[in-house]
Design a protein around this motif. Structure first.
Motif, PDB file in Angstrom:
ATOM      1  N   GLU A  71     -36.019 -24.549  29.684  1.00  0.00           N
ATOM      2  CA  GLU A  71     -37.088 -25.027  28.809  1.00  0.00           C
ATOM      3  C   GLU A  71     -37.495 -23.894  27.874  1.00  0.00           C
ATOM      4  O   GLU A  71     -37.388 -22.717  28.217  1.00  0.00           O
ATOM      5  CB  GLU A  71     -38.315 -25.446  29.611  1.00  0.00           C
ATOM      6  CG  GLU A  71     -38.094 -26.648  30.491  1.00  0.00           C
ATOM      7  CD  GLU A  71     -39.369 -27.076  31.199  1.00  0.00           C
ATOM      8  OE1 GLU A  71     -40.349 -26.317  31.222  1.00  0.00           O
ATOM      9  OE2 GLU A  71     -39.366 -28.179  31.759  1.00  0.00           O
ATOM     10  N   GLU A 102     -35.266 -28.791  27.321  1.00  0.00           N
ATOM     11  CA  GLU A 102     -36.334 -29.312  26.461  1.00  0.00           C
ATOM     12  C   GLU A 102     -37.125 -28.162  25.859  1.00  0.00           C
ATOM     13  O   GLU A 102     -37.320 -27.131  26.481  1.00  0.00           O
ATOM     14  CB  GLU A 102     -37.261 -30.234  27.237  1.00  0.00           C
ATOM     15  CG  GLU A 102     -38.209 -30.975  26.315  1.00  0.00           C
ATOM     16  CD  GLU A 102     -38.694 -32.282  26.887  1.00  0.00           C
ATOM     17  OE1 GLU A 102     -39.472 -32.938  26.191  1.00  0.00           O
ATOM     18  OE2 GLU A 102     -38.330 -32.642  28.007  1.00  0.00           O
ATOM     19  N   ILE A 103     -37.583 -28.408  24.631  1.00  0.00           N
ATOM     20  CA  ILE A 103     -38.409 -27.441  23.920  1.00  0.00           C
ATOM     21  C   ILE A 103     -39.770 -28.079  23.681  1.00  0.00           C
ATOM     22  O   ILE A 103     -39.866 -29.242  23.294  1.00  0.00           O
ATOM     23  CB  ILE A 103     -37.774 -27.047  22.571  1.00  0.00           C
ATOM     24  CG1 ILE A 103     -36.357 -26.513  22.792  1.00  0.00           C
ATOM     25  CG2 ILE A 103     -38.629 -26.014  21.852  1.00  0.00           C
ATOM     26  CD1 ILE A 103     -35.562 -26.322  21.518  1.00  0.00           C
ATOM     27  N   TYR A 104     -40.806 -27.304  23.925  1.00  0.00           N
ATOM     28  CA  TYR A 104     -42.180 -27.770  23.749  1.00  0.00           C
ATOM     29  C   TYR A 104     -42.849 -26.972  22.636  1.00  0.00           C
ATOM     30  O   TYR A 104     -42.556 -25.797  22.444  1.00  0.00           O
ATOM     31  CB  TYR A 104     -42.969 -27.583  25.045  1.00  0.00           C
ATOM     32  CG  TYR A 104     -42.356 -28.318  26.207  1.00  0.00           C
ATOM     33  CD1 TYR A 104     -42.654 -29.655  26.424  1.00  0.00           C
ATOM     34  CD2 TYR A 104     -41.474 -27.687  27.062  1.00  0.00           C
ATOM     35  CE1 TYR A 104     -42.070 -30.346  27.477  1.00  0.00           C
ATOM     36  CE2 TYR A 104     -40.889 -28.368  28.115  1.00  0.00           C
ATOM     37  CZ  TYR A 104     -41.191 -29.693  28.317  1.00  0.00           C
ATOM     38  OH  TYR A 104     -40.609 -30.377  29.347  1.00  0.00           O
ATOM     39  N   VAL A 144     -39.113 -27.169  17.003  1.00  0.00           N
ATOM     40  CA  VAL A 144     -39.088 -27.939  18.249  1.00  0.00           C
ATOM     41  C   VAL A 144     -38.362 -29.265  18.038  1.00  0.00           C
ATOM     42  O   VAL A 144     -37.494 -29.647  18.834  1.00  0.00           O
ATOM     43  CB  VAL A 144     -40.525 -28.162  18.786  1.00  0.00           C
ATOM     44  CG1 VAL A 144     -40.540 -29.161  19.924  1.00  0.00           C
ATOM     45  CG2 VAL A 144     -41.137 -26.836  19.208  1.00  0.00           C
ATOM     46  N   GLU A 145     -38.682 -29.944  16.971  1.00  0.00           N
ATOM     47  CA  GLU A 145     -38.037 -31.229  16.684  1.00  0.00           C
ATOM     48  C   GLU A 145     -36.541 -31.046  16.440  1.00  0.00           C
ATOM     49  O   GLU A 145     -35.714 -31.767  17.014  1.00  0.00           O
ATOM     50  CB  GLU A 145     -38.691 -31.893  15.471  1.00  0.00           C
ATOM     51  CG  GLU A 145     -38.101 -33.246  15.139  1.00  0.00           C
ATOM     52  CD  GLU A 145     -38.775 -33.923  13.959  1.00  0.00           C
ATOM     53  OE1 GLU A 145     -38.300 -35.006  13.592  1.00  0.00           O
ATOM     54  OE2 GLU A 145     -39.744 -33.372  13.398  1.00  0.00           O
ATOM     55  N   LYS A 173     -30.294 -33.026  22.484  1.00  0.00           N
ATOM     56  CA  LYS A 173     -30.021 -34.420  22.841  1.00  0.00           C
ATOM     57  C   LYS A 173     -28.648 -34.860  22.323  1.00  0.00           C
ATOM     58  O   LYS A 173     -27.891 -35.512  23.043  1.00  0.00           O
ATOM     59  CB  LYS A 173     -31.120 -35.321  22.265  1.00  0.00           C
ATOM     60  CG  LYS A 173     -30.990 -36.763  22.649  1.00  0.00           C
ATOM     61  CD  LYS A 173     -32.134 -37.589  22.101  1.00  0.00           C
ATOM     62  CE  LYS A 173     -31.956 -39.048  22.465  1.00  0.00           C
ATOM     63  NZ  LYS A 173     -33.032 -39.881  21.914  1.00  0.00           N
ATOM     64  N   ASN A 182     -34.810 -30.028  19.864  1.00  0.00           N
ATOM     65  CA  ASN A 182     -34.705 -31.135  20.819  1.00  0.00           C
ATOM     66  C   ASN A 182     -33.683 -32.176  20.358  1.00  0.00           C
ATOM     67  O   ASN A 182     -32.931 -32.715  21.175  1.00  0.00           O
ATOM     68  CB  ASN A 182     -36.066 -31.772  21.075  1.00  0.00           C
ATOM     69  CG  ASN A 182     -36.887 -30.984  22.064  1.00  0.00           C
ATOM     70  OD1 ASN A 182     -36.360 -30.386  22.998  1.00  0.00           O
ATOM     71  ND2 ASN A 182     -38.185 -30.959  21.858  1.00  0.00           N
ATOM     72  N   ASN A 183     -33.643 -32.429  19.072  1.00  0.00           N
ATOM     73  CA  ASN A 183     -32.641 -33.366  18.550  1.00  0.00           C
ATOM     74  C   ASN A 183     -31.232 -32.837  18.791  1.00  0.00           C
ATOM     75  O   ASN A 183     -30.332 -33.583  19.184  1.00  0.00           O
ATOM     76  CB  ASN A 183     -32.856 -33.633  17.060  1.00  0.00           C
ATOM     77  CG  ASN A 183     -34.048 -34.513  16.789  1.00  0.00           C
ATOM     78  OD1 ASN A 183     -34.517 -35.234  17.664  1.00  0.00           O
ATOM     79  ND2 ASN A 183     -34.570 -34.453  15.580  1.00  0.00           N
TER      80      ASN A 183
END
Length: 108
Positions: free
Chosen positions: A62, A86-88, A71-72, A79, A75-76
């Motif tokens: 993470e 996951e990145i927050y 982050v967006e 995926k 995460n894209n």
């Protein structure tokens, strides 16, 4: 320069591969051992290029970054590659999501 507005939101700094120095350091610390199952946290991870390596090694990986665009994007990308990481979005100077001593590897 503001990372969010000047860099990530414009897609100017999107690293896709982990830094070789990170891989070398981790392999020196854990020589010959599998990284599978280890917990990894990266502070200021950007788009998650180092997390790719750890996720491919089957770590629980993470990251956290201040930039919502990074982050967006990260995460894209994770995926799309089918990786379990996951990145927050958050500020590492204020609070972290991991309890003390809960991570095997912490990157900054």
């Amino acid at each position: 320069m503001k990372w969010e507005e000047d860099i990530y939101a414009l897609g100017k700094q999107v690293n896709r591969w982990p830094y070789t120095d990170v891989i070398s350091a981790v392999k020196r610390i854990f020589p010959g051992n599998s990284l599978e199952g280890r917990t990894v946290a990266e502070l200021g991870c950007g788009t998650g290029n180092n997390l790719i390596f750890f996720a491919e090694e089957k770590c629980h990986a993470e990251g956290i970054d201040f930039s919502s665009s990074a982050v967006e994007l990260g995460n894209n990308y994770l995926k799309l590659r089918g990786l379990d990481a996951e990145i927050y979005q958050g500020d590492v100077t204020k609070s972290l999501r991991w309890p003390d001593e809960s991570c095997d590897i912490v990157l900054d």
